[in-house]
Design a protein around this motif. Structure first.
Motif, PDB file in Angstrom:
ATOM      1  N   GLY A 238       0.769  -1.336  -0.031  1.00  0.00           N
ATOM      2  CA  GLY A 238      -0.204  -0.053   0.049  1.00  0.00           C
ATOM      3  C   GLY A 238       0.939   1.363  -0.024  1.00  0.00           C
ATOM      4  O   GLY A 238       1.902   1.359  -0.843  1.00  0.00           O
ATOM      5  N   ALA A 239       0.569   2.202   0.988  1.00  0.00           N
ATOM      6  CA  ALA A 239       1.069   3.544   0.997  1.00  0.00           C
ATOM      7  C   ALA A 239       2.584   3.456   1.051  1.00  0.00           C
ATOM      8  O   ALA A 239       3.266   4.245   0.634  1.00  0.00           O
ATOM      9  CB  ALA A 239       0.534   4.122   1.971  1.00  0.00           C
ATOM     10  N   SER A 240       3.059   2.460   1.828  1.00  0.00           N
ATOM     11  CA  SER A 240       4.630   2.336   2.063  1.00  0.00           C
ATOM     12  C   SER A 240       5.068   2.149   0.870  1.00  0.00           C
ATOM     13  O   SER A 240       6.223   2.647   0.449  1.00  0.00           O
ATOM     14  CB  SER A 240       4.896   1.611   3.257  1.00  0.00           C
ATOM     15  OG  SER A 240       4.289   1.686   4.482  1.00  0.00           O
TER      16      SER A 240
ATOM     17  N   VAL B 192       3.966   2.885  -2.083  1.00  0.00           N
ATOM     18  CA  VAL B 192       4.074   4.161  -2.956  1.00  0.00           C
ATOM     19  C   VAL B 192       5.164   5.206  -2.442  1.00  0.00           C
ATOM     20  O   VAL B 192       5.886   5.758  -3.493  1.00  0.00           O
ATOM     21  CB  VAL B 192       2.575   4.779  -2.794  1.00  0.00           C
ATOM     22  CG1 VAL B 192       2.600   5.935  -3.826  1.00  0.00           C
ATOM     23  CG2 VAL B 192       1.566   3.978  -3.099  1.00  0.00           C
ATOM     24  N   ILE B 193       5.141   5.117  -1.309  1.00  0.00           N
ATOM     25  CA  ILE B 193       6.408   5.964  -0.853  1.00  0.00           C
ATOM     26  C   ILE B 193       7.735   5.801  -1.243  1.00  0.00           C
ATOM     27  O   ILE B 193       8.522   6.493  -1.810  1.00  0.00           O
ATOM     28  CB  ILE B 193       6.239   6.306   0.799  1.00  0.00           C
ATOM     29  CG1 ILE B 193       5.040   7.076   1.164  1.00  0.00           C
ATOM     30  CG2 ILE B 193       7.420   7.200   1.345  1.00  0.00           C
ATOM     31  CD1 ILE B 193       4.690   6.754   2.533  1.00  0.00           C
TER      32      ILE B 193
END
Lengths: 292, 342
Positions: B106-108, B110-111
């Motif tokens: 998820g977000a991690s 993307v980061i």
């Protein structure tokens, strides 16, 4: 020796600013599982507003905080109510990245459209002033920026630990369903949490405008380090983000002695990848942080 | 049968474009759009199958471009050999990067993808003795000097089309394979997929490396065509975001989704750039478009049209793919109607 001490002091000052900015990001993620890519764009927006305010009125940019902080708070609540709430829960985290990325593009484009791409800088009467502390020269503007960061972090800490709202917010961060069960209106809390996060961007942006040259695409320069800080700290953990911000700020400052500024920047990314190899959930993140 | 006719029509439309194009400028826009389509299809190998949204795929197109360019300049090998060798190098580089970044979701993820492209930008700007730094890197043209510019556009249009066709074929084959089903299981629910015995990490990594390879071919072709590389434009999050926008707009679950998205977004980008020039207005337009897509049609145009068609057809009883989001939606509706009837 004095160079080392000087860098250390500058690193602490820088780390404080990073901590303030990353705290906002942690709030969004904590209360809503939203990764707010546009945080740094709002930062630049606040910096531009401070610059515009000072060039138009000649009053100190810090005064513009009286307007931008409430404005950003309301903007944050509005963004949560109108945009973020519409996203499907199943894909919220992913889609929030893209949605806030879109917001960042719009802000950057509008800044370029209204203020043009020219680099801007606030002229301050105390802009060149220095303080000498134990042989280290510290620019007064950096000290003011750090003071602002420290004050607002302290305020944030008191708000989170001493008020009823802070308790509700922390409960929502820890366990949204349980918070709902004890009668907390998590929707409203999330909205206010988002507003407070954006308000920290107003303060951070104004602090930034004091001693740096600003231009619309500057936010790309900030987004990487800030994102790295919250992953290294553990997504959603405020103390984790603060410690990571301090460590990385000091690290960056110290690395500037042997290397160039550009290479010193990469410490954030080295730390990021190293953290993922050792602890994918970050240093203070719970087991769940890996999943989002 | 209808599908075959559709594909044939599409191929005919693509192949006839250079003869229809009014002037060299339109032809060059066509090359840009084909380049975007190739990059978006490359992105869709990981984004579409596994649901891992990478905003930093410009890292692989940029690396592909630089690898191709540097090989041409320093080793003097045939440019097309350099293109393939460059992409192979990028695929090898993608293995450790994939191992590091696919550990988080998820977000991690993307980061991390954003961070990687930012690292490369810093590195390629600083390492100017090899990459030319901010002065850019000039790459010799792959064709002899007597090949004029419009003719070169035409050749590159066909080259891009051929690479795109190969990428689409590979995507289609994976889509129908056991490997593809495993990847899609990861997209819908990674924990359940793992519990069912899908070797999730290896599958993800394989898709990731393939995606990097295709994207690098896209970057390398662009480098040979354009002949000039600058770190700011090659390693830009904006380019990565365009790939995501194009794929989402068309639909990441469908074969031709990224291609359709590339035609729309690529045309829009070129239009806004030529119309509004230096003002940053094209960023606002792209931002608004991305926002609208995310809010109102996260599944993309092709699936939206398909479900519209399905609604007016007799209900078929065959098994079809249902995403987790759709299931959750169904369950919620059922609960609502149950609650109302009580």
């Amino acid at each position: 020796m004095s160079l080392l001490f000087q860098s250390l002091v500058l690193g602490v000052l820088l780390g404080g600013l990073y901590a303030l900015l990353a705290a906002g990001l942690t709030l969004y993620f904590g209360v809503m599982r939203v990764v707010m890519i546009a945080h740094s764009a709002f930062l630049i927006l606040a910096a531009y507003l401070a610059w515009f305010f000072t060039t138009q009125t000649g009053i100190d940019p810090l005064v513009s905080l009286l307007g931008t902080v409430p404005l950003f708070f309301l903007l944050g609540v509005g963004i949560q109510r109108v945009l973020i709430k519409r996203l499907r829960p199943a894909t919220l985290t992913m889609m929030s990245v893209l949605l806030t990325f879109a917001i960042a593009l719009v802000i950057e484009g509008m800044l370029g459209f209204v203020f043009t791409g020219t680099q801007r800088r606030i002229q301050l009467s105390y802009g060149g002033a220095n303080l000498e502390v134990f042989g280290a020269n510290i620019a007064v503007v950096k000290l003011i920026a750090f003071g602002l960061a420290a004050l607002s972090l302290l305020g944030l800490y008191l708000l989170l630990t001493r008020t009823k709202f802070g308790q509700a917010l922390r409960a929502t961060i820890q366990h949204p369903e349980a918070a709902q069960l004890v009668g907390i209106n998590t929707e409203r809390v999330a909205g206010y949490g988002f507003g407070i996060g954006l308000a920290t961007a107003a303060i951070g942006g104004t602090a930034l405008s004091l001693d740096s040259t600003i231009y619309p695409s500057l936010h790309w320069h900030w987004i990487g380090p800030l994102m790295a800080i919250i992953v290294v700290g553990g997504l959603g953990s405020i103390p984790g983000a603060a410690i990571a911000a301090m460590v990385l700020g000091i690290g960056q400052s110290l690395l500037q002695i042997p290397f160039s500024t550009t290479w010193a920047q990469t410490i954030f990314y080295v730390a990021l990848f190293a953290t993922l190899m050792v602890r994918p959930q970050g240093f203070f993140g719970g087991r769940l942080a890996q999943r989002f | 049968m209808a599908k075959l006719v559709g594909v044939a029509l599409l191929a005919a439309a693509v192949l006839s474009f250079p003869t229809v194009a009014a002037n060299p400028f339109i032809l060059s826009v066509g090359v840009v759009i084909m380049s975007y389509a190739l990059l978006a299809t490359g992105w869709n190998f990981v984004g579409g199958f596994t649901g891992y949204i990478s905003l930093g795929h410009a890292a692989y197109s940029g690396l592909g471009g630089y690898a191709t360019g540097l090989l041409v300049i320093h080793t003097g090998i045939n440019p097309w050999g350099a293109l393939v060798a460059g992409a192979v190098i990028v695929a090898i580089v993608a293995v450790p990067i994939g191992i590091a970044s696919l550990r988080v979701r998820g977000a991690s993820f993307v980061i991390v993808s954003i961070a990687f492209v930012l690292i490369l930008m810093l590195a390629f700007q600083s390492w100017s003795s090899v990459t030319g730094g901010s002065n850019g890197l000039r790459i010799p043209r792959p064709f002899a000097d007597d090949v004029l510019r419009p003719e070169q556009h035409e050749r590159f249009f066909y080259l891009h089309a051929a690479a795109l066709a190969a990428a689409l074929l590979a995507w289609w084959l994976i889509d129908r394979s056991r490997f593809g089903i495993g990847l899609k299981a990861i997209r819908e629910d990674e924990d359940k997929a793992q519990a069912l015995g899908v070797p999730t990490f290896n599958y993800k990594l394989a898709a990731f490396v393939m995606s990097a390879f295709v994207t690098a071919i896209g970057g390398g072709l662009y480098a040979l065509w354009f002949g000039f590389l600058d770190p700011i434009f090659q390693f830009s999050i904006l380019v990565g975001a365009y790939m995501v926008l194009m794929s989402l707009l068309g639909g990441i679950r469908s074969l031709f989704g990224p291609l359709l998205g590339a035609v729309i977004v690529g045309y829009a980008v070129e239009f806004f750039k030529s119309e509004y020039g230096d003002s940053q207005f094209h960023l606002v337009a792209m931002g608004l478009l991305l926002g609208v897509v995310v809010l109102f049609m996260p599944e993309g145009i092709i699936p939206a049209v398909q479900s519209l068609v399905r609604r007016f057809r007799p209900q078929s009883s065959s098994i079809r793919e249902v995403s987790q989001a759709e299931l959750a939606e169904q369950r919620r509706e059922e609960q609502v109607t149950e609650g109302a009837s009580r």
